[in-house]
Design a protein around this motif. Sequence first.
Motif, PDB file in Angstrom:
ATOM      1  N   LYS A  39       0.681  -1.279  -0.083  1.00 38.90           N
ATOM      2  CA  LYS A  39       0.041   0.105   0.127  1.00 38.90           C
ATOM      3  C   LYS A  39       0.864   1.303  -0.048  1.00 38.90           C
ATOM      4  O   LYS A  39       1.918   1.313   0.557  1.00 38.90           O
ATOM      5  CB  LYS A  39      -0.857   0.228   1.251  1.00 38.90           C
ATOM      6  N   ILE A  40       0.342   2.297  -0.638  1.00 36.52           N
ATOM      7  CA  ILE A  40       1.088   3.659  -0.647  1.00 36.52           C
ATOM      8  C   ILE A  40       0.042   4.667  -0.437  1.00 36.52           C
ATOM      9  O   ILE A  40      -1.084   4.582  -0.895  1.00 36.52           O
ATOM     10  CB  ILE A  40       1.999   3.849  -2.065  1.00 36.52           C
ATOM     11  N   ALA A  41       0.266   5.686   0.278  1.00 32.26           N
ATOM     12  CA  ALA A  41      -0.577   7.069   0.562  1.00 32.26           C
ATOM     13  C   ALA A  41       0.260   8.281   0.296  1.00 32.26           C
ATOM     14  O   ALA A  41       1.333   8.219   0.658  1.00 32.26           O
ATOM     15  CB  ALA A  41      -0.864   6.809   2.004  1.00 32.26           C
ATOM     16  N   PHE A  42      -0.581   8.977  -0.080  1.00 36.85           N
ATOM     17  CA  PHE A  42      -0.312  10.610  -0.361  1.00 36.85           C
ATOM     18  C   PHE A  42      -0.989  11.267   0.468  1.00 36.85           C
ATOM     19  O   PHE A  42      -2.456  11.405  -0.093  1.00 36.85           O
ATOM     20  CB  PHE A  42      -0.102  10.932  -1.843  1.00 36.85           C
ATOM     21  N   LEU A  43      -0.645  12.048   1.178  1.00 38.78           N
ATOM     22  CA  LEU A  43      -1.691  13.033   2.200  1.00 38.78           C
ATOM     23  C   LEU A  43      -1.183  14.356   2.276  1.00 38.78           C
ATOM     24  O   LEU A  43      -0.033  14.642   2.386  1.00 38.78           O
ATOM     25  CB  LEU A  43      -1.479  12.538   3.705  1.00 38.78           C
ATOM     26  N   PHE A  44      -2.192  15.210   2.279  1.00 35.82           N
ATOM     27  CA  PHE A  44      -1.959  16.744   1.904  1.00 35.82           C
ATOM     28  C   PHE A  44      -2.668  17.394   2.930  1.00 35.82           C
ATOM     29  O   PHE A  44      -4.046  17.176   3.097  1.00 35.82           O
ATOM     30  CB  PHE A  44      -2.181  17.156   0.691  1.00 35.82           C
ATOM     31  N   GLY A  45      -2.183  18.440   3.734  1.00 32.09           N
ATOM     32  CA  GLY A  45      -2.880  19.069   4.630  1.00 32.09           C
ATOM     33  C   GLY A  45      -2.612  20.710   4.312  1.00 32.09           C
ATOM     34  O   GLY A  45      -1.251  20.833   4.359  1.00 32.09           O
ATOM     35  N   LEU A  46      -3.379  21.488   4.002  1.00 38.39           N
ATOM     36  CA  LEU A  46      -3.199  22.961   3.580  1.00 38.39           C
ATOM     37  C   LEU A  46      -3.960  23.848   4.502  1.00 38.39           C
ATOM     38  O   LEU A  46      -5.135  23.882   4.571  1.00 38.39           O
ATOM     39  CB  LEU A  46      -3.602  22.997   1.989  1.00 38.39           C
ATOM     40  N   GLU A  47      -3.233  24.571   5.169  1.00 35.12           N
ATOM     41  CA  GLU A  47      -3.919  25.448   6.392  1.00 35.12           C
ATOM     42  C   GLU A  47      -3.778  26.939   5.950  1.00 35.12           C
ATOM     43  O   GLU A  47      -4.845  27.636   6.058  1.00 35.12           O
ATOM     44  CB  GLU A  47      -3.062  25.354   7.640  1.00 35.12           C
ATOM     45  N   GLU A  48      -2.674  27.353   5.214  1.00 36.50           N
ATOM     46  CA  GLU A  48      -2.716  28.900   5.154  1.00 36.50           C
ATOM     47  C   GLU A  48      -2.905  29.269   3.707  1.00 36.50           C
ATOM     48  O   GLU A  48      -2.516  28.487   2.676  1.00 36.50           O
ATOM     49  CB  GLU A  48      -1.295  29.332   5.628  1.00 36.50           C
ATOM     50  N   TYR A  49      -3.768  30.036   3.469  1.00 35.15           N
ATOM     51  CA  TYR A  49      -4.389  30.621   2.185  1.00 35.15           C
ATOM     52  C   TYR A  49      -4.123  32.244   1.924  1.00 35.15           C
ATOM     53  O   TYR A  49      -3.947  32.807   2.986  1.00 35.15           O
ATOM     54  CB  TYR A  49      -5.594  30.458   1.853  1.00 35.15           C
ATOM     55  N   PHE A  50      -4.086  32.454   0.722  1.00 31.57           N
ATOM     56  CA  PHE A  50      -3.795  34.021   0.527  1.00 31.57           C
ATOM     57  C   PHE A  50      -5.267  34.482   0.155  1.00 31.57           C
ATOM     58  O   PHE A  50      -5.995  34.027  -0.437  1.00 31.57           O
ATOM     59  CB  PHE A  50      -3.024  34.002  -0.829  1.00 31.57           C
ATOM     60  N   ARG A  51      -5.545  35.547   0.981  1.00 30.57           N
ATOM     61  CA  ARG A  51      -6.848  36.142   1.124  1.00 30.57           C
ATOM     62  C   ARG A  51      -7.906  35.205   1.218  1.00 30.57           C
ATOM     63  O   ARG A  51      -9.266  35.180   0.733  1.00 30.57           O
ATOM     64  CB  ARG A  51      -7.149  36.827  -0.759  1.00 30.57           C
TER      65      ARG A  51
END
Length: 234
Positions: A3-15
Amino acid sequence: MSKIAFLFGLEEYFRAPCLSGADESARRFAEQLENFQNFERENIHLYRSRTYPFCPLLRETFARALAQRYGNAFDTLLLGVWARRIFHQRKLWLCPMCVRDEKVERMGLPLDELASWLRAWEVKNVTLVLDLWRHTPGSAPMHAEEALALERIAREGSTQGRLFRVLASCSPEQYSHELPDTAGETLFSRAVEESLALKKPHASIMSSEFLGDVRKRVEQLASGLAITQTPWSA
């Protein structure tokens, strides 16, 4: 089963307001996959991005992964995303900033493009876990057409030799709500973590038993807060 996993968490944004807890949710999910779903640590690729150059990161990550032909060595692929989204031209877009419609296609990344990358892998099982509909100022609930788009992605990804599944944090006309007195932890993230920790003999994170556990726990948490939220899957 490899098994393989790609996990993305994005907290900060522009505007756009910060999406507290997205980073931590991705990290905790990675731990749960290792502890309870037999994912090897070296095969869990965690991108805890706290800045907004997010779409180039995704494109670069998957271009590199496909070039290395990971798909020949694994039979299960999981992609998890905790972020904001924009619904534009009947498509879901991951976008690093709050932009007008005419700029979405230049600044964002359509979920269809992500799905096409996942379909390029020669794996038997593909799972897409999405927590994109956070209830924050100025946000919008999941639109009914978004569910139709996700259903189409799952249908087009499933072939005779591959099962493509999608798990979303809420259903149409609903939000993904945060638990009170936490640093942005959502009901969905808590329910997924608790359901995995039950260590029931479900074959995969997308088994009917696991999905039932997550749905039941989210609804319990939501009921205690006098709100409505039910995870959606296809």
